[in-house]
Scaffold this motif. Structure first.
Motif, PDB file in Angstrom:
ATOM      1  N   ALA A  64     -15.822 -38.399 -28.718  1.00 43.02           N
ATOM      2  CA  ALA A  64     -15.752 -36.929 -28.595  1.00 43.02           C
ATOM      3  C   ALA A  64     -17.072 -36.375 -28.060  1.00 43.02           C
ATOM      4  N   MET A  65     -18.194 -36.928 -28.527  1.00 44.78           N
ATOM      5  CA  MET A  65     -19.496 -36.466 -28.040  1.00 44.78           C
ATOM      6  C   MET A  65     -19.668 -36.781 -26.556  1.00 44.78           C
ATOM      7  N   LEU A  66     -19.189 -37.955 -26.135  1.00 46.01           N
ATOM      8  CA  LEU A  66     -19.354 -38.335 -24.733  1.00 46.01           C
ATOM      9  C   LEU A  66     -18.444 -37.538 -23.815  1.00 46.01           C
ATOM     10  N   THR A  67     -17.239 -37.263 -24.254  1.00 48.34           N
ATOM     11  CA  THR A  67     -16.279 -36.578 -23.380  1.00 48.34           C
ATOM     12  C   THR A  67     -16.390 -35.057 -23.447  1.00 48.34           C
ATOM     13  N   GLU A  68     -16.817 -34.532 -24.586  1.00 44.77           N
ATOM     14  CA  GLU A  68     -16.874 -33.075 -24.745  1.00 44.77           C
ATOM     15  C   GLU A  68     -18.285 -32.514 -24.585  1.00 44.77           C
ATOM     16  N   ALA A  69     -19.281 -33.206 -25.128  1.00 43.76           N
ATOM     17  CA  ALA A  69     -20.644 -32.683 -25.081  1.00 43.76           C
ATOM     18  C   ALA A  69     -21.401 -33.108 -23.835  1.00 43.76           C
ATOM     19  N   ALA A  70     -21.056 -34.277 -23.263  1.00 48.67           N
ATOM     20  CA  ALA A  70     -21.767 -34.746 -22.069  1.00 48.67           C
ATOM     21  C   ALA A  70     -21.372 -33.914 -20.859  1.00 48.67           C
ATOM     22  N   PRO A  71     -22.293 -33.710 -19.927  1.00 52.03           N
ATOM     23  CA  PRO A  71     -21.974 -32.902 -18.746  1.00 52.03           C
ATOM     24  C   PRO A  71     -21.126 -33.669 -17.739  1.00 52.03           C
ATOM     25  N   ALA A 124     -28.392 -30.808 -15.698  1.00 51.87           N
ATOM     26  CA  ALA A 124     -28.552 -31.963 -16.591  1.00 51.87           C
ATOM     27  C   ALA A 124     -29.545 -32.922 -15.954  1.00 51.87           C
ATOM     28  N   SER A 125     -30.231 -33.694 -16.786  1.00 53.96           N
ATOM     29  CA  SER A 125     -31.236 -34.642 -16.293  1.00 53.96           C
ATOM     30  C   SER A 125     -30.937 -36.029 -16.834  1.00 53.96           C
ATOM     31  N   MET A 126     -31.246 -37.028 -16.024  1.00 60.82           N
ATOM     32  CA  MET A 126     -31.057 -38.416 -16.411  1.00 60.82           C
ATOM     33  C   MET A 126     -32.166 -38.845 -17.367  1.00 60.82           C
ATOM     34  N   ILE A 127     -31.939 -39.954 -18.068  1.00 62.88           N
ATOM     35  CA  ILE A 127     -32.893 -40.452 -19.045  1.00 62.88           C
ATOM     36  C   ILE A 127     -33.395 -41.831 -18.620  1.00 62.88           C
ATOM     37  N   LEU A 128     -34.373 -42.339 -19.370  1.00 64.18           N
ATOM     38  CA  LEU A 128     -34.953 -43.668 -19.107  1.00 64.18           C
ATOM     39  C   LEU A 128     -35.428 -43.773 -17.662  1.00 64.18           C
ATOM     40  N   PHE A 129     -36.391 -42.880 -17.333  1.00 64.86           N
ATOM     41  CA  PHE A 129     -36.989 -42.865 -16.000  1.00 64.86           C
ATOM     42  C   PHE A 129     -35.940 -42.622 -14.912  1.00 64.86           C
ATOM     43  N   ASP A 130     -35.043 -41.700 -15.209  1.00 61.28           N
ATOM     44  CA  ASP A 130     -33.988 -41.304 -14.266  1.00 61.28           C
ATOM     45  C   ASP A 130     -33.143 -42.485 -13.814  1.00 61.28           C
ATOM     46  N   SER A 131     -32.799 -43.354 -14.769  1.00 60.99           N
ATOM     47  CA  SER A 131     -31.993 -44.529 -14.438  1.00 60.99           C
ATOM     48  C   SER A 131     -30.633 -44.542 -15.135  1.00 60.99           C
ATOM     49  N   VAL A 132     -30.433 -43.697 -16.140  1.00 57.37           N
ATOM     50  CA  VAL A 132     -29.180 -43.668 -16.895  1.00 57.37           C
ATOM     51  C   VAL A 132     -28.699 -42.220 -16.969  1.00 57.37           C
ATOM     52  N   ALA A 133     -27.413 -42.047 -16.733  1.00 55.93           N
ATOM     53  CA  ALA A 133     -26.817 -40.712 -16.791  1.00 55.93           C
ATOM     54  C   ALA A 133     -25.549 -40.758 -17.631  1.00 55.93           C
ATOM     55  N   PHE A 134     -25.505 -39.953 -18.688  1.00 52.25           N
ATOM     56  CA  PHE A 134     -24.303 -39.825 -19.514  1.00 52.25           C
ATOM     57  C   PHE A 134     -23.457 -38.687 -18.952  1.00 52.25           C
ATOM     58  N   THR A 135     -22.207 -38.979 -18.638  1.00 54.94           N
ATOM     59  CA  THR A 135     -21.291 -37.960 -18.148  1.00 54.94           C
ATOM     60  C   THR A 135     -20.042 -37.953 -19.021  1.00 54.94           C
ATOM     61  N   ASN A 136     -19.197 -36.956 -18.790  1.00 55.91           N
ATOM     62  CA  ASN A 136     -17.972 -36.866 -19.579  1.00 55.91           C
ATOM     63  C   ASN A 136     -16.885 -37.820 -19.093  1.00 55.91           C
TER      64      ASN A 136
END
Length: 421
Positions: A149-156, A172-184
């Motif tokens: 639910a957090m990944l599908t509803e809260a992630a951009p 939205a900004s990527m994490i881990l030196f702009d190498s990982v992006a969480f999306t819905n």
């Protein structure tokens, strides 16, 4: 001089099977064995009769039929034209993959949390207690559903990472030196590539990358060399009483050969890049996999933390006091003195947690991750109508996996347990 006559010898009597303690246990075992065999025979006969009434037979020929359904995430080549047997293999590999990753991360979490629960820092120990009590007292399925639910509803959405020309920033900004992006829709992570590849070995099961095979071989040899280096340091310490520094040598022995091989093969990482409405260039991991991995790891890690804490507390306080008296720092005392002795207490219950995590991975069907339960015990079962064959085969596979894990961990437990004279 006369003597009393010897007592008369009697032959074997059937009553001895019940009243004679020499034969009673054997009689009970034989009776129970016959009862179990009779029950199994009745069950098989009753199943065959019911199948005949329904016009069904018992065979596994359906495994060679066309599956006709897609699987979003797979480790070996698969399409909807593949067979049900291939779909079962894809589900099995997905189960093994999530189980291995879950066991690794849950163990790491459990060790860290278990040690921190014994920290003299009041705030740290209480925070770890809250984590343990919260996660282990709420059903695992709920944690998996919370994660998805957090990944599908809260992630951009993926396009939220696109830079707005007017403001020069993204929503939205990527994490881990702009190498990982969480999306819905998925999680975008980097992927590796070899510029000077050794090629691919085609096998009936799946193509095998010779590059990664070479990396695994070199890594295995490096670990073996590191163990030999450690044994040499132990021998020097036994002989002279002084232990040479090994941390730099261990790092070089393990990492340098692998790094040289990767450099020779032209290995490079490709970070995900947003093009249009999706990320390309990296690997897009489904949110169902990430949610299942997070739920299994955090939930099982809470139980492993208690196992680690119990193992540490089982070691006599005098051991740490003796280490402090020799001038060892707390961190070195924990890694060199306490944890090695605590392993013989930690490993046996740790085996049960690994088995639980592997079997709990069947909850993947709740978030749409196609594991063994979702393929063989889900779509294949519904399409073919072979309920008995699918369930029986799935049970045997889970049994084989559990026995393999238990056997491997028991061998490790034998190597770390206390050696007695």
């Amino acid at each position: 001089m006369t003597s009393a006559p010897d007592a008369p010898e009697h032959g074997f009597r059937l009553s001895q099977l019940i009243y004679d303690t020499r034969y009673r246990s054997l009689t009970i075992q034989v009776v129970v064995l016959f009862l179990v065999m009779a029950g199994a025979a009745w069950l098989v006969d009753n199943t065959i009769r019911n199948l005949n009434v329904l016009g069904k037979d018992f065979n596994f020929g359906f495994l060679s039929n066309r599956a006709g359904y897609d699987i979003a995430q797979y480790l070996i080549p698969y399409s909807n034209d593949s067979t049900h047997g291939r779909a079962m293999l894809v589900g099995l590999l997905n189960t093994l993959w999530i189980s291995v990753l879950g066991c690794i991360t849950a163990t790491a979490i459990g060790i860290v949390v278990g040690v921190l629960r014994l920290s003299p820092n009041w705030l740290v120990s209480r925070l770890m207690t809250i984590y343990v009590e919260t996660f282990r007292n709420i059903p695992l399925l709920l944690w998996i559903l919370v994660a998805i639910a957090m990944l599908t509803e809260a992630a951009p959405a993926p396009n939220a990472y696109k830079i707005n020309p007017a403001t020069g920033t993204a929503n939205a900004s990527m994490i881990l030196f702009d190498s990982v992006a969480f999306t819905n829709r998925y999680t975008a992570i980097p992927s590796g590539d070899f510029a000077r590849s050794l090629g691919v070995l085609d096998t009936p099961l799946a193509p095998i990358s010779l590059d990664w095979l070479a990396v695994l071989v070199v890594l295995g040899l490096s670990i073996w060399a590191k163990r030999r280096f450690t044994h040499w340091a132990d021998a020097v310490q036994e002989k002279t009483g002084k232990r040479p520094k090994t941390w730099w040598g261990s790092i070089l022995i393990v990492l340098l050969p692998v790094a040289l091989l990767l450099g020779a093969l032209g290995f490079s990482m490709h970070e995900p890049e947003l093009k249009g409405f999706n990320f390309v260039g990296g690997t897009n991991v489904s949110n169902s996999f990430v949610a299942l991995w997070a739920g299994l790891s955090l939930y099982t890690g809470a139980f492993i933390a208690e196992i680690v804490r119990a193992g540490i507390m089982a070691v006599s306080r005098g051991q740490s006091e003796a280490a402090f008296a020799l001038g060892l720092r707390p961190a070195r005392t924990m890694s060199l003195v306490i944890l090695p002795q605590a392993l013989r207490v930690i490993v046996p219950p740790l085996i049960s947690q690994f088995l639980n995590l592997t079997k709990n991975s069947s909850l993947a069907i709740a978030v749409g991750y196609m594991d063994l339960r979702g393929t063989l015990g889900g779509i294949t079962l519904n399409q073919t109508g072979r309920e008995l064959e699918c369930i029986l085969l799935m049970m045997l596979i889970y049994l084989a996996i559990s026995l393999a894990i238990s056997g491997a961990m028991n061998l490790y437990n034998k190597s770390v347990r206390l050696k007695e004279r």
